[in-house]
Design a protein around this motif. Structure first.
Motif, mmCIF file in Angstrom:
data_model
loop_
_atom_site.group_PDB
_atom_site.id
_atom_site.type_symbol
_atom_site.label_atom_id
_atom_site.label_comp_id
_atom_site.label_asym_id
_atom_site.label_seq_id
_atom_site.Cartn_x
_atom_site.Cartn_y
_atom_site.Cartn_z
ATOM 1 N N SER A 25 51.565 132.021 1.769
ATOM 2 C CA SER A 25 52.954 132.456 1.589
ATOM 3 C C SER A 25 53.395 133.246 2.824
ATOM 4 C CB SER A 25 53.074 133.335 0.354
ATOM 5 O OG SER A 25 52.483 134.599 0.586
ATOM 6 N N PRO A 26 54.698 133.329 3.064
ATOM 7 C CA PRO A 26 55.182 134.173 4.169
ATOM 8 C C PRO A 26 54.701 135.626 4.041
ATOM 9 C CG PRO A 26 56.920 132.709 3.437
ATOM 10 C CD PRO A 26 55.785 132.551 2.452
ATOM 11 N N LEU A 27 54.605 136.127 2.820
ATOM 12 C CA LEU A 27 54.096 137.485 2.618
ATOM 13 C C LEU A 27 52.648 137.582 3.095
ATOM 14 C CD1 LEU A 27 54.344 140.379 1.492
ATOM 15 C CD2 LEU A 27 53.650 139.456 -0.735
ATOM 16 N N GLU A 28 51.811 136.628 2.696
ATOM 17 C CA GLU A 28 50.407 136.642 3.115
ATOM 18 C C GLU A 28 50.282 136.522 4.632
ATOM 19 O OE1 GLU A 28 48.254 134.565 -0.746
ATOM 20 O OE2 GLU A 28 49.225 133.292 0.748
ATOM 21 N N GLU A 29 51.087 135.663 5.240
ATOM 22 C CA GLU A 29 51.030 135.507 6.691
ATOM 23 C C GLU A 29 51.416 136.807 7.399
ATOM 24 O OE1 GLU A 29 53.558 132.138 7.440
ATOM 25 O OE2 GLU A 29 51.983 130.704 6.888
ATOM 26 N N THR A 30 52.449 137.467 6.906
ATOM 27 C CA THR A 30 52.884 138.735 7.498
ATOM 28 C C THR A 30 51.797 139.790 7.363
ATOM 29 O OG1 THR A 30 55.195 138.216 7.036
ATOM 30 C CG2 THR A 30 54.653 140.542 7.387
ATOM 31 N N VAL A 31 51.226 139.898 6.180
ATOM 32 C CA VAL A 31 50.173 140.882 5.924
ATOM 33 C C VAL A 31 48.942 140.596 6.779
ATOM 34 C CG1 VAL A 31 48.513 141.593 4.157
ATOM 35 C CG2 VAL A 31 50.954 141.530 3.622
ATOM 36 N N ASP A 32 48.553 139.319 6.871
ATOM 37 C CA ASP A 32 47.366 138.963 7.656
ATOM 38 C C ASP A 32 47.478 139.438 9.098
ATOM 39 O OD1 ASP A 32 46.134 137.785 5.491
ATOM 40 O OD2 ASP A 32 46.544 135.719 6.109
ATOM 41 N N GLU A 33 48.678 139.358 9.666
ATOM 42 C CA GLU A 33 48.888 139.791 11.050
ATOM 43 C C GLU A 33 48.740 141.305 11.209
ATOM 44 O OE1 GLU A 33 52.701 138.378 12.330
ATOM 45 O OE2 GLU A 33 52.180 136.279 11.941
ATOM 46 N N LEU A 85 51.675 142.037 -13.197
ATOM 47 C CA LEU A 85 51.844 142.102 -11.744
ATOM 48 C C LEU A 85 51.826 140.712 -11.123
ATOM 49 C CD1 LEU A 85 49.511 145.100 -10.841
ATOM 50 C CD2 LEU A 85 52.005 145.019 -10.612
ATOM 51 N N ARG A 86 52.655 140.554 -10.085
ATOM 52 C CA ARG A 86 52.647 139.319 -9.298
ATOM 53 C C ARG A 86 52.759 139.708 -7.824
ATOM 54 N NH1 ARG A 86 58.690 136.964 -10.695
ATOM 55 N NH2 ARG A 86 59.780 138.284 -9.192
ATOM 56 N N ALA A 87 52.427 138.775 -6.956
ATOM 57 C CA ALA A 87 52.467 139.039 -5.516
ATOM 58 C C ALA A 87 53.833 139.580 -5.124
ATOM 59 C CB ALA A 87 52.151 137.764 -4.747
ATOM 60 N N GLY A 88 53.819 140.604 -4.282
ATOM 61 C CA GLY A 88 55.052 141.221 -3.807
ATOM 62 C C GLY A 88 55.463 142.459 -4.568
ATOM 63 N N ASP A 89 54.840 142.721 -5.717
ATOM 64 C CA ASP A 89 55.160 143.944 -6.454
ATOM 65 C C ASP A 89 54.580 145.151 -5.717
ATOM 66 O OD1 ASP A 89 56.450 142.540 -8.478
ATOM 67 O OD2 ASP A 89 54.707 142.532 -9.809
ATOM 68 N N LEU A 90 55.293 146.261 -5.792
ATOM 69 C CA LEU A 90 54.797 147.514 -5.227
ATOM 70 C C LEU A 90 53.939 148.212 -6.273
ATOM 71 C CD1 LEU A 90 58.044 148.846 -3.501
ATOM 72 C CD2 LEU A 90 56.066 147.789 -2.397
ATOM 73 N N VAL A 91 52.776 148.697 -5.871
ATOM 74 C CA VAL A 91 51.884 149.424 -6.773
ATOM 75 C C VAL A 91 51.732 150.854 -6.256
ATOM 76 C CG1 VAL A 91 50.655 147.448 -7.735
ATOM 77 C CG2 VAL A 91 49.880 148.407 -5.577
ATOM 78 N N PHE A 92 51.779 151.804 -7.190
ATOM 79 C CA PHE A 92 51.827 153.222 -6.827
ATOM 80 C C PHE A 92 50.651 153.984 -7.417
ATOM 81 C CE2 PHE A 92 56.088 151.528 -6.682
ATOM 82 C CZ PHE A 92 56.547 152.000 -5.471
ATOM 83 N N TYR A 106 51.050 144.453 -4.024
ATOM 84 C CA TYR A 106 50.141 143.614 -4.807
ATOM 85 C C TYR A 106 50.133 142.210 -4.226
ATOM 86 C CZ TYR A 106 47.738 141.681 -8.850
ATOM 87 O OH TYR A 106 46.826 141.066 -9.671
ATOM 88 N N LEU A 107 48.938 141.613 -4.095
ATOM 89 C CA LEU A 107 48.795 140.277 -3.525
ATOM 90 C C LEU A 107 48.395 139.224 -4.548
ATOM 91 C CD1 LEU A 107 46.891 141.181 -0.240
ATOM 92 C CD2 LEU A 107 49.321 140.648 -0.504
ATOM 93 N N GLY A 108 47.953 139.652 -5.720
ATOM 94 C CA GLY A 108 47.426 138.715 -6.716
ATOM 95 C C GLY A 108 45.929 138.886 -6.831
ATOM 96 N N ASN A 109 45.354 138.320 -7.893
ATOM 97 C CA ASN A 109 43.905 138.393 -8.119
ATOM 98 C C ASN A 109 43.367 139.817 -8.064
ATOM 99 O OD1 ASN A 109 43.655 135.587 -8.459
ATOM 100 N ND2 ASN A 109 43.632 135.323 -6.245
ATOM 101 N N ASN A 110 44.161 140.759 -8.548
ATOM 102 C CA ASN A 110 43.773 142.167 -8.626
ATOM 103 C C ASN A 110 43.635 142.842 -7.262
ATOM 104 O OD1 ASN A 110 43.534 143.961 -10.830
ATOM 105 N ND2 ASN A 110 41.384 144.288 -10.323
ATOM 106 N N LYS A 111 44.179 142.246 -6.212
ATOM 107 C CA LYS A 111 44.092 142.800 -4.855
ATOM 108 C C LYS A 111 45.444 143.347 -4.427
ATOM 109 C CE LYS A 111 39.956 140.905 -4.025
ATOM 110 N NZ LYS A 111 38.856 141.617 -4.574
ATOM 111 N N PHE A 112 45.399 144.389 -3.607
ATOM 112 C CA PHE A 112 46.615 144.912 -3.003
ATOM 113 C C PHE A 112 46.331 145.298 -1.559
ATOM 114 C CE2 PHE A 112 44.543 148.761 -4.315
ATOM 115 C CZ PHE A 112 45.038 149.799 -3.533
ATOM 116 N N VAL A 113 47.369 145.290 -0.746
ATOM 117 C CA VAL A 113 47.244 145.638 0.662
ATOM 118 C C VAL A 113 47.993 146.947 0.883
ATOM 119 C CG1 VAL A 113 49.238 144.222 1.344
ATOM 120 C CG2 VAL A 113 47.481 144.777 3.044
ATOM 121 N N HIS A 114 47.416 147.803 1.715
ATOM 122 C CA HIS A 114 47.992 149.132 1.934
ATOM 123 C C HIS A 114 47.445 149.720 3.218
ATOM 124 C CE1 HIS A 114 44.286 151.273 0.243
ATOM 125 N NE2 HIS A 114 44.059 149.995 0.043
#
Length: 157
Positions: A25-33, A85-92, A106-114
């Motif tokens: 997804s564009p979100l995953e590509e952005t995060v990967d960079e 939760l679904r990809a793109g949700d903000l988790v606090f 949140y990225l999905g599969n119980n993972k989040f990027v931060h």
């Protein structure tokens, strides 16, 4: 030898044709960079991010404005239950003991990027003891159209 060559060729062709017709997804590509970018207090650029500067930066790539504060971001969008939760949700999270003090995507599969203080931009598991004990809530800032455009895997061109 001929049987071996045919077997190897068959495996190569199987792998080539079984690869996904879908791209990240564009979100995953952005995060990967951005993975590995250093943590910087109040940082909002690729030179270094704090947690809310990171989420603000990522969403800005998709023309979505967020404030630069985890507690302020926690009032944006709509509340979402942890189980939904679904990809793109903000988790606090409450990491300071004084209310919401950390945010991730949140990225999905119980993972989040931060952007973590010690590690910079990383992917973590929501069930890690540290985060599981400090989870507060989630907010959905992507409506259906934006979710489909940003957070869903896209067909390869």
């Amino acid at each position: 030898m001929k049987k071996y060559s045919i077997m190897v060729l068959s495996i190569v062709l199987l792998l080539a044709f079984s690869s996904s017709a879908w791209a990240a997804s564009p979100l995953e590509e952005t995060v990967d960079e951005l993975l590995g970018t250093d943590y910087e207090w109040a940082g909002t650029t690729t030179k270094g991010f704090d947690c809310s500067g990171f989420t603000q930066y990522v969403f800005k790539q998709f023309d979505i404005e967020l404030p630069h504060s985890s507690s302020a971001q926690a009032s944006k969008g709509n509340p979402v239950e942890k189980k939904d939760l679904r990809a793109g949700d903000l988790v606090f999270f409450n990491t300071s003991g004084d209310g919401i003090s950390h945010v991730g995507i949140y990225l999905g599969n119980n993972k989040f990027v931060h952007s973590a203080t010690d590690d910079g931009v990383i992917i973590s598991d929501m069930s890690e003891k540290y985060y599981a004990q400090r989870y507060v809530k989630a907010r959905r800032v992507l409506g259906k159209y934006l979710y489909d455009r940003i957070a869903v895997e896209q067909p390869q061109q």
